[in-house]
Write an enzyme that holds these catalytic residues in place. Structure first.
Site, short mmCIF file in Angstrom:
data_model
loop_
_atom_site.label_atom_id
_atom_site.label_comp_id
_atom_site.label_asym_id
_atom_site.label_seq_id
_atom_site.Cartn_x
_atom_site.Cartn_y
_atom_site.Cartn_z
N SER A 361 -1.57 3.48 1.32
CA SER A 361 -0.45 1.87 1.47
C SER A 361 -2.20 1.48 1.56
CB SER A 361 0.42 2.13 3.13
OG SER A 361 0.21 0.37 3.45
N ARG A 362 -1.65 0.37 0.17
CA ARG A 362 -3.23 -0.56 0.13
C ARG A 362 -3.31 -1.41 0.98
NH1 ARG A 362 -0.33 0.46 -4.65
NH2 ARG A 362 -1.25 2.63 -6.04
N ILE A 363 -2.22 -2.47 1.24
CA ILE A 363 -2.78 -3.30 2.56
C ILE A 363 -2.50 -3.45 3.99
CG2 ILE A 363 -2.59 -5.08 0.52
CD1 ILE A 363 -0.41 -5.72 0.88
#
Length: 501
Positions: A361-363
Site C-alpha cells: 500500500s503505497r500511500i
C-alpha cells in the site's frame, strides 16, 4: 372590462415576443450493418461519444465509435427486431443514470432499472456515466484510514479514504470475500458502499445480495449488476454507472467505497466490443486503449478538499499466479497498491491468503493512527525475517538465541493474521492484540491457540475494562498509562487462566 381585456392582450403579446420559434432539428440515421451487439449507423455524423440513440423498433444503444462515414453503437439489450435499413434517431443526450438517496439499499442494472423486484426508485437528477475526473486543484491528501476489519490489511497494507487498492489473485482465492467483508465492516461508519458485479453469474450476485441483507449492509449499500447473461455493452457500462452514483454522494460530501468485481471481465467485454468494431488488437488481443479505459475510470476515485471521497477496490483475476499478464500489470501501475492473494497460501489454510511479499500500500501508511502505527511499524519486516528463517529450518538448519525468538514469535504472528469470514476487528482491538504480541504475552501460548486467547482477552477487556478500548479509539494514541493498564490486566488474566487449568 374592456380595459382588463386590453391589458391581458398586451401581456400575451409581450410574452409571445419573448419566444423565438425555430424548426426542430432531428438527425435521423440508417442502420448499415449489424454484427452481434454492435450496430453501424450512417447519417448521424454529428453524434457524440457515449450519446444514447433510439432505434425504430424501440431498442436503445450507446455510441462508442465515431468514424468518417459511420457511427458504431452497442446495444443495451439483447438484439430484438433490429435489421439493416431501419431508422435510428439521435437524442442529443449522453448516457446517464438516475440518482438520489433512494438508490441506497437497491440492486439495479447499469441503466438504473431495479433488479430486486421492487418499484423504481425516485430520482432527483441524472449523472453522466462518463465524465472528467476531478482536477488536481480540487483534490486533497489522503489522510484518513478506511478500516476493512481484516487484521493483515489494516496493519500491513492500510487503505486510505480516496485511495485505489487493487485486489488480485487466482480464481477462488478469496478476492470477493475480502471486498464483501470490507463493505460489511463499514456499518455505522458513515460510508456509502457500492458493489459492482461485472460479468458474474446471477447466482453469485444473488449470494452477495443475500449476505448484505443478512448482515444489515443494504442500509448503506448499492449493488450495480451486469451479469454474464447481459450484453457486452451493458457489462462495459456497469463500472461507469456505479462510479456516477458514487460521484453523486461525493458531491454531497460523503465518503464512498466502490468495489469493481471484476475488471478482468470488464476488459473482456470491451475486447469483444472492439473486435466487433474491427479495431486492431494489441497485446493479448486486447484493444490498444484498454489502459486508458481503466485509468480514466479509476482516476475518478479521489479525496476532495473540504468534501467527501471515493475509495476504489478494483478486483482482477490472474491465471496460475501470472501477475505479469497484461491486465494485472496495467492495473498495478494505475492503482496505489495491491493486495495479492496466493493460491498456495489459500490451500495451506492461511486465510485471508495475502502474500505479504507481493502486496503493498503505497500511500495508506500515512493514514494509520499513531497507536496502530506504533505497534505495527516493523511488523512486515519482522514477518519477512520469520519466513526467511523458516525456509532454513525446513532445510534442517537449527537456529538459536534471537533467531529462535523470531521463529517462535513469527509462528504466532502468522496465526494471528488468520481470520474467518464475517469476523471483524476494530482498530482499537487490533492495537491491543499486536501490542501484546510485541510485548511477548503470546510467546508461551500454543501457536494454534493464539487467536482463541487473543479473542478471549479482548472480550474480557470489553467486559471489565472497556475504558481501555474507548480511550484508544478516542485519543488514537497508546500512552504509557494505557500500556501499563493493558499489561496489568493481561497479567491478571493469565494468572486466572493458569489457575483454571
Amino acid at each position: 372590462m374592456k380595459e382588463v381585456a386590453k391589458r391581458i392582450g398586451k401581456a400575451l403579446e409581450e410574452g409571445v415576443r419573448k419566444y423565438e420559434f425555430k424548426p426542430l432539428e432531428l438527425e435521423v440515421g440508417t442502420v448499415q450493418s449489424i454484427n452481434e451487439d454492435i450496430v453501424l449507423i450512417s447519417g448521424i455524423s454529428k453524434a457524440k461519444y457515449y450519446e444514447v440513440v433510439n432505434f425504430e423498433d424501440g431498442s436503445k444503444g450507446i455510441v462508442i465509435d465515431l468514424d468518417q462515414n459511420t457511427v458504431g453503437a452497442f446495444l443495451l439489450e439483447k438484439r430484438g427486431k433490429i435489421k439493416v435499413g431501419i431508422s435510428v434517431y439521435r437524442t442529443g443526450k449522453v448516457a446517464s443514470i438516475p440518482v438520489s438517496e433512494e438508490v441506497i439499499g437497491r440492486m439495479i442494472n447499469p441503466l438504473g432499472e431495479p433488479l430486486d423486484g421492487k418499484p423504481p426508485y425516485k430520482a432527483l437528477k441524472s449523472y453522466p456515466v462518463e465524465r472528467e475526473a476531478p482536477s488536481l486543484f480540487k483534490r486533497d491528501f489522503v489522510r484518513e484510514q478506511l478500516y476493512t476489519g481484516i487484521k493483515v490489511i489494516d496493519t500491513m497494507f492500510p487503505i486510505g479514504k480516496g485511495q485505489r487498492e487493487l485486489i488480485l489473485g487466482d480464481p477462488s482465492t478469496g478476492k470477493t470475500s475480502i471486498a464483501v467483508d470490507t463493505i460489511l465492516n463499514q456499518k455505522d461508519k458513515n460510508v456509502i458502499c457500492i458493489y459492482v458485479a461485472i460479468g458474474q453469474r446471477k447466482q453469485s450476485i444473488l449470494d452477495v445480495y443475500s449476505i448484505f441483507e443478512k448482515h444489515g449492509a443494504l442500509s448503506y449499500s448499492v449493488i450495480v449488476a451486469a451479469s454474464s447473461e447481459d450484453t457486452p455493452g451493458l457489462q462495459f457500462l456497469a463500472p461507469y454507472s456505479a462510479t456516477a452514483i458514487a460521484e453523486y454522494f461525493l458531491d454531497r460530501g460523503k465518503d464512498v467505497l466502490i468495489v469493481y468485481d471484476d475488471l478482468t471481465k470488464h476488459a473482456f467485454a470491451y475486447q469483444s466490443l472492439s473486435l466487433l468494431l474491427k479495431r486492431p488488437p494489441g497485446r493479448e488481443a486486447f484493444p490498444g486503449d484498454i489502459f486508458y479505459i481503466h485509468s480514466r475510470l479509476l482516476e475518478r476515485a479521489c479525496k476532495i478538499k473540504n468534501g467527501g471521497s471515493i475509495t476504489a477496490l478494483p478486483i482482477v483475476e490472474t491465471q496460475a499466479g501470472r501477475i505479469e499478464a497484461y491486465i494485472p500489470t496495467n492495473l498495478i501501475s494505475i492503482t496505489d497498491g495491491q493486495i495479492y492473494l496466493d493460491i498456495n497460501l489459500f490451500n495451506a489454510n492461511q486465510r485471508p491468503a495475502v502474500d505479504v511479499g507481493k502486496s503493498v500500500s503505497r500511500i495508506g501508511g500515512k493514514t494509520q493512527i499513531p497507536a496502530l502505527k506504533e505497534v505495527v511499524e516493523f511488523l512486515r519486516l519482522y514477518y519477512a525475517q520469520f519466513l526467511e528463517l523458516e525456509i532454513f529450518t525446513k532445510l534442517g538448519v537449527k537456529v538459536f538465541g534471537e533467531g529462535e525468538k523470531i521463529l517462535e514469535r513469527g509462528k504466532r504472528l502468522r496465526e494471528l493474521l488468520k481470520q474467518p469470514r464475517f469476523k471483524h476487528y476494530q482498530v482499537e482491538e487490533q492495537v491491543v492484540i499486536f501490542f501484546l504480541l510485541n510485548e511477548g504475552f503470546f510467546d508461551g501460548v500454543n501457536e494454534k491457540e493464539v487467536n482463541k486467547v487473543a479473542d478471549a482477552i479482548i472480550e474480557k477487556i470489553k467486559e471489565r475494562e472497556p475504558l481501555i478500548l474507548n480511550e484508544i479509539k478516542k485519543t488514537k494514541v497508546l500512552t504509557e498509562n494505557l500500556k501499563r493498564k493493558i499489561r496489568n490486566f493481561v497479567e491478571v488474566y493469565y494468572e486466572n487462566y493458569n489457575k483454571a487449568d
